[in-house]
Write a protein that holds these residues in place. Structure first.
Motif, PDB file in Angstrom:
ATOM      1  N   SER A  72      42.300  43.258  45.773  1.00  0.00           N
ATOM      2  CA  SER A  72      41.401  42.424  44.976  1.00  0.00           C
ATOM      3  C   SER A  72      42.196  41.695  43.903  1.00  0.00           C
ATOM      4  N   ARG A  73      41.727  40.502  43.548  1.00  0.00           N
ATOM      5  CA  ARG A  73      42.412  39.651  42.587  1.00  0.00           C
ATOM      6  C   ARG A  73      41.394  38.908  41.716  1.00  0.00           C
ATOM      7  N   PHE A  74      41.800  38.625  40.471  1.00  0.00           N
ATOM      8  CA  PHE A  74      41.009  37.760  39.613  1.00  0.00           C
ATOM      9  C   PHE A  74      41.125  36.321  40.112  1.00  0.00           C
ATOM     10  N   LEU A  75      40.039  35.566  39.951  1.00  0.00           N
ATOM     11  CA  LEU A  75      39.987  34.164  40.346  1.00  0.00           C
ATOM     12  C   LEU A  75      39.226  33.394  39.273  1.00  0.00           C
ATOM     13  N   GLN A  76      39.845  32.361  38.714  1.00  0.00           N
ATOM     14  CA  GLN A  76      39.226  31.556  37.659  1.00  0.00           C
ATOM     15  C   GLN A  76      38.796  30.224  38.260  1.00  0.00           C
ATOM     16  N   LEU A 125      41.946  44.797  36.884  1.00  0.00           N
ATOM     17  CA  LEU A 125      41.104  44.951  38.072  1.00  0.00           C
ATOM     18  C   LEU A 125      41.780  45.909  39.039  1.00  0.00           C
ATOM     19  N   THR A 126      41.026  46.874  39.554  1.00  0.00           N
ATOM     20  CA  THR A 126      41.549  47.779  40.575  1.00  0.00           C
ATOM     21  C   THR A 126      40.599  47.836  41.762  1.00  0.00           C
ATOM     22  N   SER A 127      41.156  48.160  42.921  1.00  0.00           N
ATOM     23  CA  SER A 127      40.384  48.588  44.084  1.00  0.00           C
ATOM     24  C   SER A 127      40.851  49.986  44.444  1.00  0.00           C
ATOM     25  N   SER A 128      39.916  50.806  44.929  1.00  0.00           N
ATOM     26  CA  SER A 128      40.247  52.180  45.274  1.00  0.00           C
ATOM     27  C   SER A 128      39.736  52.514  46.663  1.00  0.00           C
ATOM     28  N   MET A 129      40.170  53.654  47.189  1.00  0.00           N
ATOM     29  CA  MET A 129      39.772  54.071  48.524  1.00  0.00           C
ATOM     30  C   MET A 129      38.323  54.536  48.603  1.00  0.00           C
ATOM     31  N   ASP A 130      37.603  54.520  47.489  1.00  0.00           N
ATOM     32  CA  ASP A 130      36.165  54.773  47.522  1.00  0.00           C
ATOM     33  C   ASP A 130      35.376  53.481  47.711  1.00  0.00           C
ATOM     34  N   ASN A 131      36.084  52.387  48.069  1.00  0.00           N
ATOM     35  CA  ASN A 131      35.497  51.073  48.345  1.00  0.00           C
ATOM     36  C   ASN A 131      34.945  50.378  47.106  1.00  0.00           C
ATOM     37  N   LYS A 132      35.406  50.775  45.934  1.00  0.00           N
ATOM     38  CA  LYS A 132      34.900  50.184  44.699  1.00  0.00           C
ATOM     39  C   LYS A 132      35.972  49.394  43.962  1.00  0.00           C
ATOM     40  N   MET A 133      35.533  48.280  43.363  1.00  0.00           N
ATOM     41  CA  MET A 133      36.363  47.517  42.446  1.00  0.00           C
ATOM     42  C   MET A 133      35.928  47.845  41.023  1.00  0.00           C
ATOM     43  N   ARG A 134      36.914  47.970  40.137  1.00  0.00           N
ATOM     44  CA  ARG A 134      36.618  48.305  38.742  1.00  0.00           C
ATOM     45  C   ARG A 134      37.362  47.337  37.823  1.00  0.00           C
ATOM     46  N   VAL A 135      36.679  46.909  36.762  1.00  0.00           N
ATOM     47  CA  VAL A 135      37.276  46.019  35.763  1.00  0.00           C
ATOM     48  C   VAL A 135      37.246  46.736  34.417  1.00  0.00           C
ATOM     49  N   TRP A 136      38.410  46.763  33.759  1.00  0.00           N
ATOM     50  CA  TRP A 136      38.522  47.366  32.428  1.00  0.00           C
ATOM     51  C   TRP A 136      38.830  46.296  31.391  1.00  0.00           C
ATOM     52  N   ASN A 137      38.235  46.419  30.211  1.00  0.00           N
ATOM     53  CA  ASN A 137      38.602  45.597  29.063  1.00  0.00           C
ATOM     54  C   ASN A 137      39.799  46.257  28.385  1.00  0.00           C
TER      55      ASN A 137
END
Length: 323
Positions: A115-119, A75-87
């Motif tokens: 941002s962080r993963f939460l289970q 999981l990443t957050s970027s300065m374009d205000n978007k969160m991205r998740v990669w497999n």
């Protein structure tokens, strides 16, 4: 006989094209991920120093990096205000340069600085969610199935939240604001369960212990503090850095804290003795991130390594001796 705990091991110089701000280990593996201002995530084999994959989906610096407990998603957050998740299985197969994320969430202006993963666990089973910090004193929770905001945790103070952490058991979310306040929320009820205000300046980093009972914070006041996350009390304060402390993390066995600072040093602190045991000077510029190697549900890492990253674009490893 030497009393050293950790020795300087291998290093990867010029690992990125610009500052490296974040480092995370894959649970139970000799692999780690790094990211920063060059807009890329890189995945490394810590034993060979080989770059296994490069992930890039925007031309904006990455402000946050996380890996889920299963070690299957980044999981990443970027300065374009978007969160991205990669497999990650997909990313490591074949060509991974410019690999596309499996999920992209536009969180809106500064709603995902960290941002962080939460289970979450309920009667119907477990569910993966995302938590993100904002510039308005709230933590937003997001669905990873629909990519929508589902809940908000409110500190009641409209300050920029520099730092965010989710406890390994996913029962708590901690965040820290511009200023000296640290907040801990109960994820099931959404209520504020604790507030700490022992620092005298901005808190840059918050991190839980492996058993979720302790919270370590790092601040511009040059101090590290250890808190009891269950009962809302501050346990210890550690002083010794000569500038802002940018990152701090508790060793998996709960005996040590590693910290990185603007003063270019990595320090190892003994929690029981409440003092600095070692200072490492391998970096030539600010140390933005430190991370201990993690166990997984299937693999126990008996002697965890430490990794540090920084403004000098390098990754350094520290091998355990007596630890």
């Amino acid at each position: 006989m030497s009393s050293a705990l950790f020795t300087s091991g291998a290093a990867i110089d010029q690992a990125h094209d610009d500052d490296i701000w974040h480092v995370r280990w894959f649970p139970g593996k000799n692999m780690l991920a790094t990211a920063g201002s060059d807009e890329t995530v890189k995945i490394w084999d810590s034993q060979t120093g080989e770059c296994l994959a490069t992930l890039k989906d925007s031309d904006y610096a990455i402000t946050s990096l996380d890996i889920n407990a299963q070690g299957t998603r980044i999981l990443t957050s970027s300065m374009d205000n978007k969160m991205r998740v990669w497999n990650i299985d997909d990313s490591l197969g074949g060509s991974s340069e410019n690999s596309s994320p499996t999920l992209t969430i536009d969180a809106g202006p500064i709603n995902a600085w960290r941002s962080r993963f939460l289970q979450t666990v309920s009667e119907t089973g477990s569910k993966e969610m995302l938590a993100s910090s904002t510039s308005s004193g709230t933590v937003k929770l997001w669905s990873t199935t629909k990519g929508r905001e589902v809940r908000e945790l409110n500190t009641s103070r409209p300050n920029f939240l520099y730092a965010l952490a989710v406890s390994p058991d996913s029962t708590k979310v901690a965040c820290a604001s511009a200023g000296n306040h640290v907040y801990v929320f109960d994820t099931e009820s959404g209520s504020l369960s604790g507030t700490f205000s022992g620092h005298s300046d901005n808190v840059r980093s918050v991190s839980f212990s492996a058993d979720s009972s302790l919270l370590v914070t790092a601040s511009d006041d040059k101090q590290i503090q250890l808190h009891d996350a269950r009962y809302g009390s501050t346990v210890s304060t550690f002083s010794g850095h000569h500038s802002w402390v940018l990152s701090a993390e508790i060793h998996p066995d709960g005996k040590y804290i590693a910290s990185g600072s603007l003063d270019t040093k990595v320090k190892i602190w003994d929690i029981g003795q409440r003092k600095c045991m070692e200072t490492h000077s391998q970096h030539s510029q600010a140390v933005w991130g430190v991370a201990w190697q993690q166990s997984s549900d299937d693999v126990v890492t008996m002697r965890p390594k430490l990794a540090s990253v920084g403004e000098d674009r390098s990754i350094h490893f520290y091998d355990p001796l007596l630890a």
